[in-house]
Design an enzyme around this catalytic site. Structure first.
Site, PDB file in Angstrom:
ATOM      1  NE  ARG A  58      -9.002 -39.248 -23.478  1.00  0.00           N
ATOM      2  CZ  ARG A  58      -9.908 -38.435 -22.919  1.00  0.00           C
ATOM      3  NH1 ARG A  58     -11.130 -38.339 -23.441  1.00  0.00           N
ATOM      4  NH2 ARG A  58      -9.609 -37.750 -21.832  1.00  0.00           N
ATOM      5  CG  HIS A  69      -7.987 -32.983 -20.156  1.00  0.00           C
ATOM      6  ND1 HIS A  69      -7.063 -32.061 -20.639  1.00  0.00           N
ATOM      7  CD2 HIS A  69      -7.639 -34.170 -20.723  1.00  0.00           C
ATOM      8  CE1 HIS A  69      -6.211 -32.667 -21.439  1.00  0.00           C
ATOM      9  NE2 HIS A  69      -6.545 -33.939 -21.511  1.00  0.00           N
ATOM     10  CE1 TYR A  80      -1.546 -31.339 -24.867  1.00  0.00           C
ATOM     11  CE2 TYR A  80      -3.340 -31.016 -23.320  1.00  0.00           C
ATOM     12  CZ  TYR A  80      -2.619 -31.839 -24.161  1.00  0.00           C
ATOM     13  OH  TYR A  80      -2.965 -33.158 -24.288  1.00  0.00           O
TER      14      TYR A  80
END
Length: 351
Positions: free
Chosen positions: A203, A323, A332
């Site tokens: 991130r 995650h 995804y």
């Protein structure tokens, strides 16, 4: 109560004392016990304040008077005023979290929100770049810097100073000159930023939060502090290693100031690189190359999709991305299926 918007603070102050105390204790629990980020705490607190304000309007004077009817009425009211499905889902989650905590803390006689249902949030398939587009974006700082280096828009650094371009070279009337050495450190920083975002899938907040000591050069991994304070190790490749080496050797020393601390990525004024500035850098390079509009999170989406398309195991990708739920990673696989379906429709004569 700390932080939050002016409207939320005003509503919080208007609540009955028992409700105000419950909100403050809940916020403290989220921050200190659950180790949630300041942003998450603000969002949950704002939702709970809204819920309790609605409860007061329905005649409640203390948290113990909450029941499922009040909760459902609150969500119905949110839907009436036009809240999106994602917002309703988040607010229902906040209500369930508050109710569970309040029951454990003895504030509520029962976990009244446990049976509360909420609309399933609509999850758009993330926009991803093709592998060649992602490669072009990552390599953009090395190509024609006079054309591709975007302006580093000003914004507050983590050290409270303004983060702007080291020179005025990014202005259209004064393009960056590859021969000017003062421009080189920022380009080296940009290359590291892009390599890390796409090469590791971290991130943007995680990339900007890295310290120099978080880079393990021997094992080629970075130590990342993710959501909820969870730490993980993420590998990176040879191109990223070269970019990091160049940055630490020639870029970072040129930008570092006494207040830089141990931050790996620095703004042009020497403070820790701000995520907002990082987003502008990514968007600027993408625009300069004529690529689809992309953000750091788009590079994260692209990295995950390309890993899965290359045969990576879903749980390995979950671990890399940090995650907590496999369901967050499974989106995804939907992207890959959609790409396959599009290719089939375009190419197969029986499509």
């Amino acid at each position: 109560m700390t932080g939050g918007t002016r409207a939320t603070r005003a509503t919080h102050e208007a609540l009955p004392p028992a409700m105000r105390e419950a909100v403050d204790d809940f916020a403290d629990h989220l921050a200190r016990v659950r180790n949630r980020s300041a942003h998450t705490v603000r969002a949950y607190v704002a939702d709970v304040v809204s819920l309790l304000d609605h409860a007061v309007r329905m005649g409640c004077s203390a948290p113990a008077e909450l029941d499922l009817t009040v909760l459902r009425s609150w969500l119905a009211r949110q839907r009436t005023v036009g809240a999106a499905r994602t917002s309703l889902a988040r607010r229902a989650a906040a209500a369930r979290t508050f109710s569970a905590w309040a029951h454990r803390a003895g504030v509520l006689p029962a976990d009244v929100a446990a049976p509360l249902s909420s609309p399933r949030a609509h999850r758009d398939l993330p926009t991803v770049l093709r592998a060649d587009q992602a490669a072009a974006l990552v390599e953009a700082p090395d190509r024609r810097p006079d054309l591709t280096r975007p302006a580093e828009a000003t914004g507050p650094d983590a050290d409270g100073r303004r983060d702007g371009s080291a020179t005025e070279a990014a202005r259209q009337d004064d393009p960056a000159d590859p021969a000017r050495p003062e421009d080189e450190p920022v380009r080296l920083r940009d290359r590291v930023l892009l390599e890390l975002l796409y090469g590791t899938g971290v991130r943007v907040s995680e990339a900007c939060g890295l310290d120099v000591a978080d880079v393990d050069h021997g094992r080629r991994v970075i130590r990342v502090l993710g959501k909820g304070g969870r730490e993980r190790s993420v590998p990176y490749g040879v191109p990223a290693q070269r970019a990091i080496d160049d940055w630490l050797r020639s870029g970072r020393p040129a930008l570092a100031v006494p207040g830089s601390g141990e931050a790996l990525l620095l703004g042009a004024r020497g403070g820790r690189l701000n995520p907002t500035t990082a987003r502008r850098i990514v968007a600027g390079y993408a625009e300069s190359l004529g690529l689809p509009r992309v953000s750091p999170h788009g590079l994260r989406h692209s990295a995950a999709t390309h890993l899965l398309e290359g045969g990576a195991d879903l749980r390995a990708v979950q671990e890399l991305l940090g995650h907590s739920s496999l369901g967050s990673t499974q989106i995804y696989t939907h992207v890959s299926v959609e790409r396959l379906r599009a290719a089939y429709r375009q190419a197969h004569p029986r499509a």
